[in-house]
Enzyme design. Structure first.
Site, PDB file in Angstrom:
ATOM      1  N   GLY A   1       0.825  -1.204   0.000  1.00  0.00           N
ATOM      2  CA  GLY A   1       0.000   0.000   0.000  1.00  0.00           C
ATOM      3  C   GLY A   1       0.863   1.260   0.000  1.00  0.00           C
ATOM      4  CB  THR A   2       3.997   2.098   1.786  1.00  0.00           C
ATOM      5  OG1 THR A   2       3.441   1.744   3.053  1.00  0.00           O
ATOM      6  CG2 THR A   2       4.916   3.287   1.943  1.00  0.00           C
TER       7      THR A   2
ATOM      8  N   GLY B   1      -2.510  -6.098  -0.078  1.00  0.00           N
ATOM      9  CA  GLY B   1      -2.909  -7.490   0.095  1.00  0.00           C
ATOM     10  C   GLY B   1      -3.077  -7.933   1.543  1.00  0.00           C
TER      11      GLY B   1
ATOM     12  CB  THR C   1      10.680  -9.983 -12.194  1.00  0.00           C
ATOM     13  OG1 THR C   1      11.701  -9.702 -13.161  1.00  0.00           O
ATOM     14  CG2 THR C   1      10.018 -11.299 -12.519  1.00  0.00           C
TER      15      THR C   1
ATOM     16  CB  CYS D   1       7.250   4.060  22.785  1.00  0.00           C
ATOM     17  SG  CYS D   1       8.316   4.555  24.112  1.00  0.00           S
TER      18      CYS D   1
HETATM   19  N1  PLP Z   1      -2.631   3.063   4.293  1.00  0.00           N
HETATM   20  C1  PLP Z   1      -3.355   2.636   5.331  1.00  0.00           C
HETATM   21  C2  PLP Z   1      -4.650   3.321   5.658  1.00  0.00           C
HETATM   22  C3  PLP Z   1      -2.908   1.573   6.111  1.00  0.00           C
HETATM   23  O1  PLP Z   1      -3.627   1.165   7.163  1.00  0.00           O
HETATM   24  C4  PLP Z   1      -1.669   0.969   5.781  1.00  0.00           C
HETATM   25  C5  PLP Z   1      -1.132  -0.116   6.623  1.00  0.00           C
HETATM   26  O2  PLP Z   1      -1.387  -0.188   7.808  1.00  0.00           O
HETATM   27  C6  PLP Z   1      -0.963   1.442   4.673  1.00  0.00           C
HETATM   28  C7  PLP Z   1      -1.480   2.490   3.956  1.00  0.00           C
HETATM   29  C8  PLP Z   1       0.335   0.831   4.260  1.00  0.00           C
HETATM   30  O3  PLP Z   1       0.133  -0.398   3.634  1.00  0.00           O
HETATM   31  P1  PLP Z   1       1.347  -1.427   3.501  1.00  0.00           P
HETATM   32  O4  PLP Z   1       1.596  -1.972   4.862  1.00  0.00           O
HETATM   33  O5  PLP Z   1       0.874  -2.460   2.530  1.00  0.00           O
HETATM   34  O6  PLP Z   1       2.488  -0.645   2.962  1.00  0.00           O
END
Ligand code: PLP
Length: 395
Positions: free
Chosen positions: A71-72, A199, A236, A324
């Site tokens: 996601g990042t 995922g 890949t 923390c």
């Molecule tokens: N965005 C949101 C709202 C999330 O909750 C998260 C993960 O906790 C991410 C992005 C990041 O996803 P990833 O861990 O696949 O990089």
């Protein structure tokens, strides 16, 4: 000891069917999906199928899906692409409660000279759409607004927000990492340009994600390399995880009703039991516009970390709303943005359920946690002081 896993917004277990589907692609079918030979070609076909499955859960077309590593990466790609394809515009709009994947990138972009607007939220974690509309300017390149908050589960009106951006010729990205698979999403019904998903939040493995890129949206790749993903993301493909993500999306689509009935009822049962049995606790965030699986509860005058440690002794996994940092316990930026008082924010716990949780587990947590809070409060000097204030009507 049995584990009671109530931390599904952090990560989820890989569904057994998903694991089974991906294993042959680690063992036997290890060909490169780009290869000319039949051995690679059969893998390529499975990747195409996974692309269709991922597209389907959000009502997109397969060619609008770009596989990423998480996601990042999807968030970073979307935002950087919007800025690169709009070089004349120097302003971006996000909110104060985004995940660090957007929040920290936005801070970095501000250091690089971009003008950043981070929209505030109210005490229930909601956005003011009028204030949002006023923040949009001719210089705005991109809005990045999460679909649902990972800490509170609060859902933002991203579809309306996207329309407001579109009317002004501004690109709109949504981080839907916590929303996909939990609430219905149909990209045919909105004008959102880019959407991130991951995922490991929906029972696929960690380390795979996708970026939805609406057809016709100008794009600048983040990873430059080979011709994979039609030149939009070099490298890949992570074939076993992509296949897993495809099946996980199919399963999540099938279980969407369960998520919004059974899981929601279990979440509500837990929440109501705790609100009934524990004095001086409250739910953080709008209880209506919220993901069906998430409950963020503050227990006043107790440290979240202490609660987590005690829960851990019973095999119960949850998260706390404070982290923390540099030796001092700082409440999360989300709770701070909502103005949750310090004595409440420090004792906040996020419970996030999944289709694998059972009523027995919820009953066990509802029976166990009140005693833990009582014990911890008995040790807390603040509790005595707070109780006294409360008795005098000042608390
Ligand atoms: N965005 C949101 C709202 C999330 O909750 C998260 C993960 O906790 C991410 C992005 C990041 O996803 P990833 O861990 O696949 O990089």
């Amino acid at each position: 000891m049995k584990t009671i896993y109530l931390d599904n917004n952090a990560t989820t277990r890989v569904a057994p069917e998903v694991l089974e589907a991906m294993l042959p692609y680690l063992q036997d079918y290890y060909g490169n999906p780009s290869s000319m030979h039949t051995f690679g070609g059969q893998v390529g076909r499975r990747v195409r199928q996974a692309r269709e499955q991922v597209a389907k859960i959000i009502g997109a077309q397969p060619e609008e899906i770009i596989f990423t590593s998480c996601g990042t990466e999807s968030d970073n790609t979307a935002i950087r692409s919007a800025l690169a394809t709009n070089p004349g515009k120097r302003h971006l709009v996000t909110t104060r409660v985004e995940h660090p994947a957007v929040h920290s990138l936005a801070a970095r972009l501000a250091q690089e000279g971009y003008r950043l607007t981070e929209l505030p939220v109210d005490s229930e974690g909601r956005l003011n759409l009028e204030q949002y509309a006023r923040s949009l300017t001719p210089d705005t390149a991109i809005v990045s607004m999460m679909w649902a908050n990972n800490e509170t589960g609060v859902i933002f009106p991203v579809e309306e927000a996207a329309t407001l951006a579109h009317n002004r010729g501004i690109l709109f990205h949504t981080d839907a990492v916590q929303a996909v698979g939990k609430i219905p999403i149909d990209m045919r019904a909105n004008c959102i340009d880019m959407l991130s998903l991951s995922g490991h939040k929906l029972h696929a493995p960690k380390g795979v994600g996708a970026l939805y890129l609406r057809k016709g949206t100008r794009f600048s790749p983040f990873l430059i390399g080979g011709h994979q993903e039609k030149g939009r993301r070099g490298g890949t493909e992570n074939v076993p995880s992509i296949i897993a993500l495809g099946l996980a999306c199919d399963l999540a689509a099938q279980k969407l009703t369960t998520e919004n009935t059974v899981v929601k009822e279990l979440r509500d049962k837990l929440e109501n039991a705790l609100l009934d049995r524990v004095p001086r606790c409250r739910v953080n965030g709008d209880r209506v516009q919220r993901l069906p699986n998430t409950s963020n509860i503050s227990f006043e005058f107790v440290e979240g970390e202490a609660i987590l440690l005690r829960l851990d002794e019973y095999g119960i996994c949850a998260s706390s709303g404070s982290a923390c940092t540099s030796g001092s316990l700082q409440p999360s930026h989300v709770l701070r943005a909502m103005g949750v008082p310090f004595t409440m924010a420090h004792g906040s716990i996020r419970f996030s359920l999944s289709i694998y949780n059972t009523e027995e587990e919820i009953d066990f947590v509802s029976d166990t946690l009140p005693g833990i809070i009582e014990d911890l409060r008995a040790l807390s000097p603040y509790w005595e002081a707070g109780d006294a204030l409360c008795a005098r009507g000042e608390g």
